[in-house]
Design an enzyme around this catalytic site. Sequence first.
Site, PDB file in Angstrom:
ATOM      1  N   GLN A 107       2.137  -8.831  13.879  1.00  0.00           N
ATOM      2  CA  GLN A 107       2.036  -7.399  14.199  1.00  0.00           C
ATOM      3  C   GLN A 107       1.015  -6.873  14.294  1.00  0.00           C
ATOM      4  O   GLN A 107       1.298  -5.709  14.813  1.00  0.00           O
ATOM      5  CB  GLN A 107       3.258  -6.508  13.804  1.00  0.00           C
ATOM      6  CG  GLN A 107       2.888  -5.742  12.415  1.00  0.00           C
ATOM      7  CD  GLN A 107       3.849  -5.430  11.658  1.00  0.00           C
ATOM      8  OE1 GLN A 107       4.724  -6.044  11.275  1.00  0.00           O
ATOM      9  NE2 GLN A 107       4.092  -3.791  11.372  1.00  0.00           N
TER      10      GLN A 107
ATOM     11  N   ALA B 108       1.157  -1.424  -0.149  1.00  0.00           N
ATOM     12  CA  ALA B 108      -0.071  -0.034  -0.011  1.00  0.00           C
ATOM     13  C   ALA B 108       0.997   1.233   0.255  1.00  0.00           C
ATOM     14  O   ALA B 108       0.784   2.133   0.675  1.00  0.00           O
ATOM     15  CB  ALA B 108      -0.709   0.056   1.283  1.00  0.00           C
ATOM     16  N   LEU B 109       1.719   1.352  -1.016  1.00  0.00           N
ATOM     17  CA  LEU B 109       3.018   2.420  -0.648  1.00  0.00           C
ATOM     18  C   LEU B 109       2.123   3.436  -1.491  1.00  0.00           C
ATOM     19  O   LEU B 109       1.605   3.617  -1.645  1.00  0.00           O
ATOM     20  CB  LEU B 109       4.175   1.741  -1.524  1.00  0.00           C
ATOM     21  CG  LEU B 109       4.670   0.522  -1.598  1.00  0.00           C
ATOM     22  CD1 LEU B 109       5.887   0.067  -2.710  1.00  0.00           C
ATOM     23  CD2 LEU B 109       4.802   0.173  -0.025  1.00  0.00           C
TER      24      LEU B 109
ATOM     25  N   HIS C  28       6.427   6.375   1.182  1.00  0.00           N
ATOM     26  CA  HIS C  28       7.071   5.175   1.126  1.00  0.00           C
ATOM     27  C   HIS C  28       8.179   4.960   0.184  1.00  0.00           C
ATOM     28  O   HIS C  28       9.466   4.860  -0.270  1.00  0.00           O
ATOM     29  CB  HIS C  28       6.720   3.487   0.722  1.00  0.00           C
ATOM     30  CG  HIS C  28       5.698   2.804   1.524  1.00  0.00           C
ATOM     31  ND1 HIS C  28       4.243   3.045   1.196  1.00  0.00           N
ATOM     32  CD2 HIS C  28       6.074   2.541   2.957  1.00  0.00           C
ATOM     33  CE1 HIS C  28       3.935   2.388   2.833  1.00  0.00           C
ATOM     34  NE2 HIS C  28       5.014   1.822   3.636  1.00  0.00           N
TER      35      HIS C  28
ATOM     36  N   GLY D  28      10.748   4.930   7.755  1.00  0.00           N
ATOM     37  CA  GLY D  28      10.499   6.056   8.390  1.00  0.00           C
ATOM     38  C   GLY D  28      10.080   6.465   9.708  1.00  0.00           C
ATOM     39  O   GLY D  28       9.431   5.394  10.662  1.00  0.00           O
TER      40      GLY D  28
ATOM     41  N   ASP E 134       6.212   6.257  11.725  1.00  0.00           N
ATOM     42  CA  ASP E 134       6.327   5.554  12.903  1.00  0.00           C
ATOM     43  C   ASP E 134       7.730   5.713  13.888  1.00  0.00           C
ATOM     44  O   ASP E 134       8.997   4.741  14.234  1.00  0.00           O
ATOM     45  CB  ASP E 134       6.791   3.558  12.665  1.00  0.00           C
ATOM     46  CG  ASP E 134       5.587   3.745  12.022  1.00  0.00           C
ATOM     47  OD1 ASP E 134       4.006   4.043  12.072  1.00  0.00           O
ATOM     48  OD2 ASP E 134       4.916   3.846  10.489  1.00  0.00           O
TER      49      ASP E 134
HETATM   50  O1  PAF Z   1       6.301   0.150   9.168  1.00  0.00           O
HETATM   51  C1  PAF Z   1       6.338  -0.567   8.806  1.00  0.00           C
HETATM   52  O2  PAF Z   1       5.573  -1.085   7.369  1.00  0.00           O
HETATM   53  C2  PAF Z   1       6.190  -2.162   9.351  1.00  0.00           C
HETATM   54  O3  PAF Z   1       5.469  -2.330  10.824  1.00  0.00           O
HETATM   55  C3  PAF Z   1       7.251  -3.080   8.787  1.00  0.00           C
HETATM   56  C4  PAF Z   1       8.960  -2.553   9.476  1.00  0.00           C
HETATM   57  C5  PAF Z   1       7.872  -3.290   7.416  1.00  0.00           C
HETATM   58  C6  PAF Z   1       7.172  -4.409   9.862  1.00  0.00           C
HETATM   59  O4  PAF Z   1       6.582  -5.340   8.684  1.00  0.00           O
END
Ligand code: PAF
Length: 280
Positions: free
Chosen positions: A61, A32-33, A37, A147, A150
């Site tokens: 996660q 979903a860039l 990204h 990024g 986060d």
């Molecule tokens: O930040 C994210 O998109 C995710 O937490 C990562 C680092 C790709 C791990 O799945």
Amino acid sequence: MQVIQTIAQLKEVLQAERAKGKVIGLVPTMGALHDGHASLVKRSVAENDITVVSIFLNPTQFNDPKDLERYPRTFESDCNILQECGAQIVFAPSVSEVYPEPDTRHFSYPPTDSVMEGAKRPGHFNGVCQIVSKLFEMTDPDYAYFGEKDYQQIAVIRRMVDDLGFRVNIVPCPVIREDDGLAMSSRNTLLAEDEKAIAPNIYRILCESKKLSLGIAETEQWVIDQINNIPGLEVEYYSIVDGDTLASINDWSDANSVVGCITVYCGKTPIRLIDHIRYK
Ligand code: PAF
């Protein structure tokens, strides 16, 4: 641009590149860039010989199955973006390729992974550490790009890198924002038009809070009150912390780097938005 789906092939291709002395950059993503990204990928392309972008929607996660279910999946357009950015390799494995059996490893890096997102999303950072450590093992990158949107994730990953002794250099990259200030996020596509209109108030209010001359607790409360006053926005937490350790502080002079981290529920669904601001 090569699309690779298996770990064996990825390792083979990268070993051959490393033998030629090539420097490898990794940009881990869940797909979903967006332009945020793209900025990471362009930076990696500029700084490395080979850029690997992983696209893997990591189930471990997600503490909320509904969040995983509605997470946008846009593989074709992601590949087009990556092609334009000049990435050499897209690594897009299946869940069974990455987790042939359940990952039972447990990571614990308090306070980085126990406060804020760690407290509100139990298991989230454990899942992040599981996948990121696997990606580091698979690619053995020289540099890995994350990024700063986060913010807490980077602090946790740095602790994991120190703990497990990975040789990778972590490269934090600035938040990319819409013109109205909203931090770019894959989840923004889930916002309805009226929600998109109110969401930029989060960053506006964070910026305004920098002009206050209040203590830490009063500044936190001011931000929470201002945002909660806007119909459709509800703060889950706002914490002003040491920007390196994420430990709580009582006074602005308690740390060299001070950052405020926020999570806000926006709209009816609701969509969970995160952002942060640096005070010093
Ligand atoms: O930040 C994210 O998109 C995710 O937490 C990562 C680092 C790709 C791990 O799945």
